[in-house]
Write a protein that holds these residues in place. Structure first.
Motif, PDB file in Angstrom:
ATOM      1  N   ALA A  12       1.720  -3.569   5.232  1.00 10.98           N
ATOM      2  CA  ALA A  12       1.334  -2.320   4.565  1.00 10.98           C
ATOM      3  C   ALA A  12       0.499  -1.516   5.553  1.00 10.98           C
ATOM      4  CB  ALA A  12       0.535  -2.611   3.302  1.00 10.98           C
ATOM      5  N   ASN A  13       0.634  -0.213   5.488  1.00  9.07           N
ATOM      6  CA  ASN A  13      -0.095   0.675   6.398  1.00  9.07           C
ATOM      7  C   ASN A  13      -0.785   1.745   5.565  1.00  9.07           C
ATOM      8  OD1 ASN A  13      -1.025   2.327   8.391  1.00  9.07           O
ATOM      9  ND2 ASN A  13       0.969   2.842   9.221  1.00  9.07           N
TER      10      ASN A  13
ATOM     11  N   VAL B 204       1.223   6.285   2.150  1.00  8.28           N
ATOM     12  CA  VAL B 204       1.126   5.067   2.953  1.00  8.28           C
ATOM     13  C   VAL B 204       2.533   4.497   3.091  1.00  8.28           C
ATOM     14  CG1 VAL B 204      -1.221   4.653   2.137  1.00  8.28           C
ATOM     15  CG2 VAL B 204       0.699   3.546   0.974  1.00  8.28           C
ATOM     16  N   THR B 205       2.664   3.432   3.873  1.00  8.57           N
ATOM     17  CA  THR B 205       3.966   2.779   3.974  1.00  8.57           C
ATOM     18  C   THR B 205       3.844   1.305   3.650  1.00  8.57           C
ATOM     19  OG1 THR B 205       3.686   2.438   6.359  1.00  8.57           O
ATOM     20  CG2 THR B 205       4.913   4.396   5.670  1.00  8.57           C
ATOM     21  N   TRP B 206       4.873   0.792   2.973  1.00  5.99           N
ATOM     22  CA  TRP B 206       5.005  -0.625   2.676  1.00  5.99           C
ATOM     23  C   TRP B 206       6.332  -1.089   3.245  1.00  5.99           C
ATOM     24  CZ3 TRP B 206       3.669  -0.911  -3.269  1.00  5.99           C
ATOM     25  CH2 TRP B 206       2.307  -0.649  -3.450  1.00  5.99           C
ATOM     26  N   ASP B 207       6.338  -2.268   3.841  1.00  7.02           N
ATOM     27  CA  ASP B 207       7.555  -2.843   4.418  1.00  7.02           C
ATOM     28  C   ASP B 207       7.764  -4.234   3.815  1.00  7.02           C
ATOM     29  OD1 ASP B 207       9.754  -3.286   6.034  1.00  7.02           O
ATOM     30  OD2 ASP B 207       8.685  -3.041   7.913  1.00  7.02           O
TER      31      ASP B 207
ATOM     32  N   PHE C 121       8.758   1.786   3.537  1.00  2.00           N
ATOM     33  CA  PHE C 121       8.935   2.695   2.411  1.00  2.00           C
ATOM     34  C   PHE C 121       7.703   3.575   2.279  1.00  2.00           C
ATOM     35  CE2 PHE C 121      11.667  -0.806   1.351  1.00  2.00           C
ATOM     36  CZ  PHE C 121      12.727  -0.240   0.659  1.00  2.00           C
ATOM     37  N   PRO C 122       7.879   4.895   2.192  1.00  2.00           N
ATOM     38  CA  PRO C 122       6.718   5.734   1.897  1.00  2.00           C
ATOM     39  C   PRO C 122       6.299   5.564   0.438  1.00  2.00           C
ATOM     40  CG  PRO C 122       8.678   7.086   2.289  1.00  2.00           C
ATOM     41  CD  PRO C 122       9.080   5.663   2.452  1.00  2.00           C
ATOM     42  N   VAL C 123       5.011   5.439   0.233  1.00  2.00           N
ATOM     43  CA  VAL C 123       4.405   5.325  -1.088  1.00  2.00           C
ATOM     44  C   VAL C 123       3.449   6.504  -1.227  1.00  2.00           C
ATOM     45  CG1 VAL C 123       2.904   3.901  -2.543  1.00  2.00           C
ATOM     46  CG2 VAL C 123       4.622   2.806  -1.078  1.00  2.00           C
ATOM     47  N   LYS C 124       3.763   7.412  -2.157  1.00  5.31           N
ATOM     48  CA  LYS C 124       2.954   8.620  -2.363  1.00  5.31           C
ATOM     49  C   LYS C 124       1.957   8.368  -3.489  1.00  5.31           C
ATOM     50  CE  LYS C 124       7.122  10.376  -2.225  1.00  5.31           C
ATOM     51  NZ  LYS C 124       8.239  11.147  -2.675  1.00  5.31           N
ATOM     52  N   VAL C 125       0.684   8.298  -3.134  1.00  2.33           N
ATOM     53  CA  VAL C 125      -0.365   7.945  -4.093  1.00  2.33           C
ATOM     54  C   VAL C 125      -0.755   9.190  -4.888  1.00  2.33           C
ATOM     55  CG1 VAL C 125      -2.607   6.873  -4.409  1.00  2.33           C
ATOM     56  CG2 VAL C 125      -1.165   6.188  -2.466  1.00  2.33           C
ATOM     57  N   VAL C 126      -0.548   9.120  -6.189  1.00  2.44           N
ATOM     58  CA  VAL C 126      -0.819  10.242  -7.085  1.00  2.44           C
ATOM     59  C   VAL C 126      -2.251  10.210  -7.590  1.00  2.44           C
ATOM     60  CG1 VAL C 126      -0.167  11.303  -9.292  1.00  2.44           C
ATOM     61  CG2 VAL C 126       1.605  10.349  -7.785  1.00  2.44           C
TER      62      VAL C 126
ATOM     63  N   GLN D  14       4.204   7.140  -6.491  1.00  2.00           N
ATOM     64  CA  GLN D  14       5.635   7.399  -6.579  1.00  2.00           C
ATOM     65  C   GLN D  14       6.299   6.896  -5.313  1.00  2.00           C
ATOM     66  OE1 GLN D  14       5.549  11.665  -7.285  1.00  2.00           O
ATOM     67  NE2 GLN D  14       5.885  11.317  -9.465  1.00  2.00           N
ATOM     68  N   TRP D  15       7.526   6.387  -5.485  1.00  2.00           N
ATOM     69  CA  TRP D  15       8.327   5.974  -4.346  1.00  2.00           C
ATOM     70  C   TRP D  15       9.786   6.149  -4.678  1.00  2.00           C
ATOM     71  CZ3 TRP D  15       7.627  -0.003  -3.495  1.00  2.00           C
ATOM     72  CH2 TRP D  15       7.910  -0.689  -4.665  1.00  2.00           C
TER      73      TRP D  15
END
Length: 153
Positions: free
Chosen positions: A37-38, A47-50, A58-63, A74-75
């Motif tokens: 995770a980054n 952030v990104t999760w692999d 995967f981009p993870v958009k923190v709401v 959201q992803w």
């Protein structure tokens, strides 16, 4: 029929420790994001999760993040292997509730799939994935065991 689900489990650690295990990329990488995770989960961040089972970050958009209470992100929707997945996002909501003073009830809900056979397949896959994530989180936080180590590769 609206495609959404909710899974929950109790972890024998205080809310602050469980919450930190999700928002902190170093901790998340020890039991969940098998490829790493980054970035810390903070409102407005991406952030990104692999994952070894789904290579590529995967981009993870923190709401929204409310410390020790809630994380919303959201992803990209995933509708299964080989699917011509349309580009749209699902929304994940994680809630953290204290139980008995020293335990935490973690609830994870995901919604937003298209009402198609692919959307149904994707929602079932993610329901399975989040159930596994809760089990892995519990094993890691309570016993220091990484359930996902070698599970996918």
């Amino acid at each position: 029929m609206e495609l959404k689900f909710r899974v929950a489990g109790r972890i024998a650690k205080p809310v602050s420790a469980v919450f930190e295990a999700v928002v902190n990329p170093d901790q998340l990488s020890r039991y969940f994001t098998t490829g790493g995770a980054n970035g810390r989960l903070e409102t407005g961040a991406t952030v990104t999760w692999d994952f070894h089972d789904f290579p590529g970050a995967f981009p993870v958009k923190v709401v929204d993040v409310i410390k020790d209470e809630k994380i919303v992100f959201q992803w990209a929707a995933y509708e299964g292997p080989g699917a011509e997945t349309p580009k749209y996002d699902t929304t994940v909501t994680m809630l953290f509730e204290p139980v008995d003073g020293s335990r935490t009830l973690v609830t994870i809900a995901e919604e937003g799939w298209r009402e198609t056979p692919g959307g149904l397949k994707g929602s079932y896959g993610n329901c399975e994935g989040w159930t596994g994530a809760l089990c892995a989180m519990k094993a890691w936080l309570e016993h220091g065991i990484n359930l996902r180590e070698g599970f996918y590769k």
